[in-house]
Write an enzyme that holds these catalytic residues in place. Structure first.
Site, PDB file in Angstrom:
ATOM      1  N   HIS A 184      94.523  38.652 -12.433  1.00 33.07           N
ATOM      2  CA  HIS A 184      94.470  37.304 -11.741  1.00 33.07           C
ATOM      3  C   HIS A 184      94.944  37.814 -10.549  1.00 33.07           C
ATOM      4  CE1 HIS A 184      93.703  34.086 -14.327  1.00 33.07           C
ATOM      5  NE2 HIS A 184      94.381  34.995 -15.749  1.00 33.07           N
ATOM      6  N   CYS A 235      89.019  35.719 -15.001  1.00 30.98           N
ATOM      7  CA  CYS A 235      89.394  36.008 -15.941  1.00 30.98           C
ATOM      8  C   CYS A 235      88.518  35.437 -16.881  1.00 30.98           C
ATOM      9  CB  CYS A 235      91.513  35.403 -16.558  1.00 30.98           C
ATOM     10  SG  CYS A 235      91.966  35.372 -17.920  1.00 30.98           S
ATOM     11  N   GLU A 275      94.621  35.951  -7.621  1.00 31.87           N
ATOM     12  CA  GLU A 275      95.132  34.921  -6.860  1.00 31.87           C
ATOM     13  C   GLU A 275      96.696  34.667  -7.279  1.00 31.87           C
ATOM     14  OE1 GLU A 275      93.697  34.892  -9.977  1.00 31.87           O
ATOM     15  OE2 GLU A 275      94.012  32.747 -11.508  1.00 31.87           O
TER      16      GLU A 275
END
Lengths: 80, 191
Positions: free
Chosen positions: B165, B57, B167
């Site tokens: 994302h 990001c 994660e």
């Protein structure tokens, strides 16, 4: 010595904010407005006496930070 | 291990991760100020020496501003912040970041960004395609990104940036475990 650094998106790069502002102008009745470009301007006060030195510094600043050559172009003008 | 932006050296690490997070308020341009933080010179040296760098990001935006990845990320085409789950396709040859994933695999991942519209000149886009360096593509483009690009890798294959994302998708309790496969691939590549 003050230098104005004006940065704008390269032609063809879409600016959603400018497109929205243009639409709003049209809604207000400004039908003759054909295009609108949003620019970002900086006035940099540089401790240099000779205009060419101040402009050279400003150019280095534009190249290294103020503009991104991938998407933007810039122009420099002495303010005083 | 977290590293302060003012540091001039990195500790001994196998991987540098640049997370999301609107560093420095995204003033000037997204990622522009963070890309000039003192620690980034060390990250550039780390990458030049072959160290793996993952930018997610805002981290992707920082990598582009640093020049470690080509192109730039602009405001979403629709002019709005996009925060939702979507599907990205893994494309191109295997990388250290996607080695455990088959070509064409679909990952269900969240995005949350205002500037995810990847742009580069046609020559750069053609080169990325020809060299198999587009690693993730949106199945449905949320932001106007050129050629549906969600993530790219550098020519050495050790620096990857992506807008979604992974994660935030490392377990079903988060909505998806697909992102974990990126980190599993990395752990395998790093031995």
């Amino acid at each position: 010595m003050k230098v104005r650094v004006e940065v704008r998106l390269k032609p063809g790069v879409l600016d959603p904010a400018a497109a929205t502002i243009l639409r709003s102008l049209h809604r207000l009745g400004f039908d003759d407005v054909q295009d609108l470009v949003q620019v970002r301007a900086f006035e940099v006060d540089i401790a240099k006496v000779r205009p060419e030195d101040a402009l050279a510094d400003a150019r280095a600043m534009a190249d290294q930070l103020l503009a991104n050559p991938v998407i933007e172009t810039y122009r420099l003008d002495l303010v005083e | 291990m977290r590293v302060w932006h003012g540091e001039s050296e990195l500790p001994e690490v196998d991987l540098v991760g640049l997370p999301g997070g609107f560093a420095y308020g995204d003033y000037l341009r997204c990622g522009a100020i963070a890309a000039r933080a003192p620690v980034m010179a060390a990250v550039v040296r780390f990458a030049a020496a072959g160290g793996r760098v993952l930018g997610i990001c805002n981290g992707f935006q920082v990598l582009c501003e640093t020049g470690l990845l080509p192109g730039a990320l602009l405001a979403n085409e629709g002019g709005r912040f996009v925060s939702r789950w979507l599907d990205v396709e893994v494309v191109g040859p295997p990388t250290d970041f996607t080695g455990g994933l088959p070509h064409g695999a679909s990952l269900h991942l969240p995005v949350a960004h205002h500037d995810g519209n990847y742009v580069a000149d046609d020559e750069t886009l053609d080169r990325l395609e020809a060299e198999g360096r587009i690693v993730f593509r949106y199945r449905r483009n949320p932001n106007g990104s050129a050629r549906d690009i969600a993530g790219i890798i550098n020519d050495q294959g050790n620096v990857l940036g992506l807008m979604p994302h992974p994660e935030r998708a490392v377990g079903m309790e988060l909505g998806s475990a697909d992102g974990a496969q990126v980190f599993r691939s990395l752990m395998e590549a790093l031995g």
